[in-house]
Scaffold this active site. Structure first.
Site, short mmCIF file in Angstrom:
data_model
loop_
_atom_site.label_atom_id
_atom_site.label_comp_id
_atom_site.label_asym_id
_atom_site.label_seq_id
_atom_site.Cartn_x
_atom_site.Cartn_y
_atom_site.Cartn_z
N LYS A 69 50.19 50.56 -6.10
CA LYS A 69 49.16 51.48 -5.61
C LYS A 69 49.54 52.94 -5.87
CE LYS A 69 48.47 51.42 -1.14
NZ LYS A 69 49.61 50.54 -1.17
N THR A 71 51.66 54.01 -8.13
CA THR A 71 51.67 54.19 -9.58
C THR A 71 50.27 54.43 -10.11
OG1 THR A 71 53.63 52.78 -9.76
CG2 THR A 71 52.35 53.12 -11.77
N ARG A 92 52.19 59.84 0.33
CA ARG A 92 53.17 59.72 1.40
C ARG A 92 54.59 59.89 0.85
NH1 ARG A 92 52.43 54.03 3.66
NH2 ARG A 92 52.08 53.65 1.44
N LYS A 103 61.54 46.77 -1.52
CA LYS A 103 60.34 47.22 -2.20
C LYS A 103 60.60 48.36 -3.18
CE LYS A 103 55.59 47.95 -1.11
NZ LYS A 103 54.87 49.08 -0.69
N ALA A 271 51.86 51.32 6.89
CA ALA A 271 50.52 50.89 7.31
C ALA A 271 50.54 49.57 8.06
CB ALA A 271 49.60 50.78 6.10
N PHE A 299 49.67 49.65 1.88
CA PHE A 299 49.38 48.20 1.83
C PHE A 299 47.90 47.95 1.49
CE2 PHE A 299 53.30 48.06 4.57
CZ PHE A 299 54.09 47.50 3.60
N PHE A 379 49.87 44.11 -16.29
CA PHE A 379 51.21 43.60 -16.53
C PHE A 379 51.22 42.87 -17.87
CE2 PHE A 379 51.55 44.59 -12.13
CZ PHE A 379 52.91 44.69 -11.83
N TRP A 407 51.48 52.53 -16.00
CA TRP A 407 52.94 52.36 -16.00
C TRP A 407 53.47 52.55 -17.42
CZ3 TRP A 407 56.86 49.68 -18.25
CH2 TRP A 407 58.09 49.66 -17.58
#
Length: 554
Positions: A69, A71, A92, A103, A271, A299, A379, A407
Site C-alpha cells: 500500500k 509502495t 505514516r 513486516k 490500524a 491495513f 508481481f 516497485w
C-alpha cells in the site's frame, strides 16, 4: 536484483530545501534535521479554502507480508507528477516493531520509496521517542502521585494507563511494578503497549494545533478513584509538561521520494489496534501545498479506511475525492483458498473466488459516497490470464482497475493508475457521508460497523464489555466514535476466515476509553496492543558496515 536498501542508497538525494521549493516553502518555513530531512513550522499552515484533491489509498485484507500500500501510494504520487500534476504525499511514520519484526519498514519499496529510507525506518526526527517519553512520563507521574500520598485517591487496581516501548516485546505485556519495599513505590500490576498504540500517538495525529494538543492531553483518562470516579491528566495538572515534551514532535516531517516528489511523513498509529492514519496536520499541510494529495490508511479498508472516514475526516474537515484500493493477485488467490506455498502458481479460479473480498471493499467505499479505483500491485508471478479474469470482474461491478508496476518502474509504472484516478475525480464528484451518527449509542455504532462493513450477522459483547457499556453511558461517553481493534487478515475477528465471510458474529471483549483522542477502542478476538516477534525476526538480517551504512533494512 537490487534490494530496497541498495536501491535507496544508490540514489543521489536533493537537498531538502530544493524539495520544499517545489511546494512554495522557503527555508524560513523549515527546521532542518541534516541535509535531507526537515520539520515544517506550524505557522506554514494558512487559513485558505483552496485545498488540493485528496486521494486515500487503502487495500484488501492483506497477506502477512502486506500488499504494498505504501509502495503504491508513493508510486501513484510520482505518477501524478509524471502527468505534470503538483502532487504531495502524506504518509505514516514506521514503527521499529514491524521494522525489526516481520513486516519490514513503511518507506515503500523498489523504485517507489521515500528517502532517506534508513533514517525514516529507524529514528527519523525522534517523533516516536518523544511520544514514548511523554507516555512514560505520565506513567511515572501517576505512580509518584500515589507514592507521595495519593491526594486524588487513585485506585492502583483501576489504573488503565500503560507504559509503552516502540518494539515488539511480548514479555512486557503484563508486569508488576513497585517491588522492593516502601521506597520503591506502591506495588501494582501494569503492562506495556507498543508506542503506536499509545493514546498520545492518536492525540498527536488528531490534534490541529498546540492548543488542541494540550486540551486533548488533559482529557486522557488514566483510571478511577476508590469511589470509581474517572481521573484524567487534567486532574493531575500535568498536561503542560506532556505538551512540552511533544512541542517538536507535533510538527510534520518533510522528505522526498526517489523521483523528488515532496513527502510529508508524520505520525504512525497501527490500524489493527489504533486508528491507522497519519496526522491531521500533515494532511492539512499537504492539501494546502499540493494540487493532489496522496495519503494512506493502514491495513485493509475494513480497518484503516473505515477509521479514516469515520474518525479522521470529521477532524480533518475534508473527505477524500477518490479512494484507491490496492490488491495483489497473490492475495486474491489466498482469499480464494490457495495455500501460501502455492501462490506463485497460476490459478484463475482462485482469483475469481477471492474477488469476493475485493468486491466487498469496493462496495464499502461506495457506501460512503466516494468513487473507488482498484490498483493491482504487480508481481512477477502474476499471469495475463489471472489479470484478465480480475479485469473482467471489476468491469462487471463498474469499478476502474489499473495495474501498477511502481516497485519495478517508479512513477512511470504508476502513470496509468494516476490518470485513472484523475479521470475518476473529474467524472464522479465525491458525496461523502459518515457510516453512523454520533448520537447513536456505543453498542449501535459498533453493530453498524460489524454488520455494514464487515458483513457480520451480529455483534456480541463479553461480560466486561457489557458492564462498560452501562458505565460509559452513565459517564456521558456515548457520543464518541468507535475504533475497532481487530485482526487485519479477515473481515471477521478470526484471522483464518478469509474471503468475504457471512453468517459470523464479532465479539467485543473489552472497551478502552480514549477521551483525549476522542474515541472508544473496542477490543475483539485475540488482537494484542503489544505484538510479539516472529521466530526469525527481520533484525537477524540487519547490520551496519564500517562506513556506518545500514545493511538488511527493507
Amino acid at each position: 536484483m537490487k534490494s530496497d536498501i541498495e536501491i535507496a542508497q544508490s540514489i543521489k538525494l536533493k537537498p531538502i530545501q530544493q524539495i520544499a521549493e517545489k511546494i512554495q516553502l522557503s527555508e524560513d518555513n523549515l527546521e532542518l534535521y541534516g541535509k535531507y530531512k526537515a520539520k515544517i513550522d506550524l505557522s506554514t499552515l494558512k487559513n485558505t479554502k483552496k485545498l488540493g484533491k485528496l486521494i486515500l489509498v487503502t487495500a484488501i485484507n492483506p497477506t502477512p507480508a502486506g500488499e504494498g500500500k505504501s509502495t503504491v501510494s508513493i508510486g501513484l504520487a510520482d505518477g501524478l507528477n509524471q502527468l505534470n500534476k503538483r502532487a504531495v504525499i502524506a504518509l505514516r511514520e514506521p514503527s521499529l516493531g514491524p521494522v525489526m519484526g516481520i513486516k519490514g519498514g513503511a518507506a515503500g519499496g523498489g523504485y517507489a520509496q521515500v528517502l532517506p529510507m534508513e533514517d525514516i525506518n529507524l529514528h527519523f526526527t525522534g517523533d516516536m521517542h518523544a511520544i514514548t517519553a511523554a507516555n512514560n512520563a505520565l506513567s511515572a507521574l501517576i505512580d509518584n502521585h500515589i507514592h507521595q500520598g495519593n491526594e486524588l485517591g487513585i485506585d492502583p487496581r483501576r489504573i488503565i494507563w500503560k507504559r509503552v516501548v516502540d518494539l515488539n516485546d511480548r514479555a512486557l505485556r503484563q508486569v508488576v511494578i513497585g517491588l522492593g519495599g516502601p521506597v520503591q513505590g506502591v506495588p501494582r500490576e501494569d503492562g506495556f503497549d507498543i508506542t503506536v498504540a499509545s493514546e498520545i500517538m492518536a492525540i498527536l495525529c488528531l490534534a490541529t494545533d498546540i492548543h488542541d494538543l494540550k486540551k486533548r492531553l488533559s482529557r486522557i483518562l488514566i483510571g478511577y478513584t476508590y469511589q470509581r470516579e474517572p481521573i484524567t491528566v487534567g486532574d493531575l495538572k500535568i498536561e503542560g509538561a506532556l505538551t512540552l515534551l511533544l512541542k517538536d514532535a507535533i510538527k510534520p516531517n518533510l522528505v522526498q521520494t526517489i523521483e523528488g516528489t515532496p513527502a510529508i511523513v508524520h505520525g504512525g498509529p497501527f490500524a489493527n489496534i489504533a486508528h491507522g492514519c497519519n496526522s491531521v496536520l500533515a494532511t492539512q499541510t499537504a492539501l494546502q501545498l499540493g494540487d493532489y494529495v496522496v495519503t494512506e490508511a493502514g491495513f485493509g479498508a475494513d480497518l484503516g479506511a473505515e477509521k479514516f472516514l469515520d474518525i479522521k475526516v470529521p477532524n480533518l474537515e475534508k473527505a477524500p475525492d477518490a479512494v484507491v484500493i490496492v490488491a495483489t493477485i497473490r492475495a486474491l488467490k489466498m482469499h480464494g483458498g490457495v495455500a501460501k506455498d502455492q501462490l506463485a502458481s497460476e490459478n484463475v479460479a482462485a482469483v475469481q473466488a477471492g474477488f469476493a473480498n475485493l468486491q466487498r471493499h469496493v462496495q464499502n467505499i461506495q457506501r460512503y459516497g466516494i468513487p473507488a479505483v482498484v490498483a493491482i500491485n504487480e508481481f512477477v508471478t502474476d499471469t495475463e490470464a489471472e489479470f484478465q479474469m480480475l479485469e473482467n470482474l471489476c468491469q462487471e461491478v463498474g469499478v476502474k482497475i489499473e495495474r501498477a508496476s511502481v516497485w519495478a518502474n517508479g512513477g512511470i509504472g504508476g502513470k496509468d493508475l494516476a490518470q485513472a484516478v484523475v479521470d475518476t475525480i473529474d467524472e464522479t464528484p465525491s458525496d461523502y457521508h459518515r457510516l453512523y451518527d454520533d448520537s447513536l449509542s456505543i453498542e449501535e455504532k459498533a453493530r453498524t460497523i460489524v454488520t455494514k462493513i464487515y458483513g457480520a450477522k451480529d455483534i456480541a459483547f463479553g461480560p466486561k464489555a457489557q458492564t462498560q457499556l452501562k458505565t460509559f453511558a452513565q459517564e456521558g461517553w456515548n457520543n464518541l466514535p468507535i475504533c475497532m481493534a481487530k485482526t487485519q487478515y479477515s473481515f471477521s475477528d478470526n484471522p483464518s476466515l478469509l474471503g468475504a465471510p457471512t453468517d459470523f458474529i464479532v465479539t467485543i471483549r473489552e472497551f478502552v476509553p480514549k477521551l483525549g483522542a476522542g474515541f472508544i477502542v473496542a477490543l475483539t478476538g485475540d488482537v494484542m496492543t503489544m505484538p510479539g516477534l516472529p521466530k526469525s525476526p527481520a533484525a537477524l538480517n540487519m547490520d551496519v558496515d564500517e562506513n556506518g551504512q545500514a545493511i538488511g533494512l527493507f
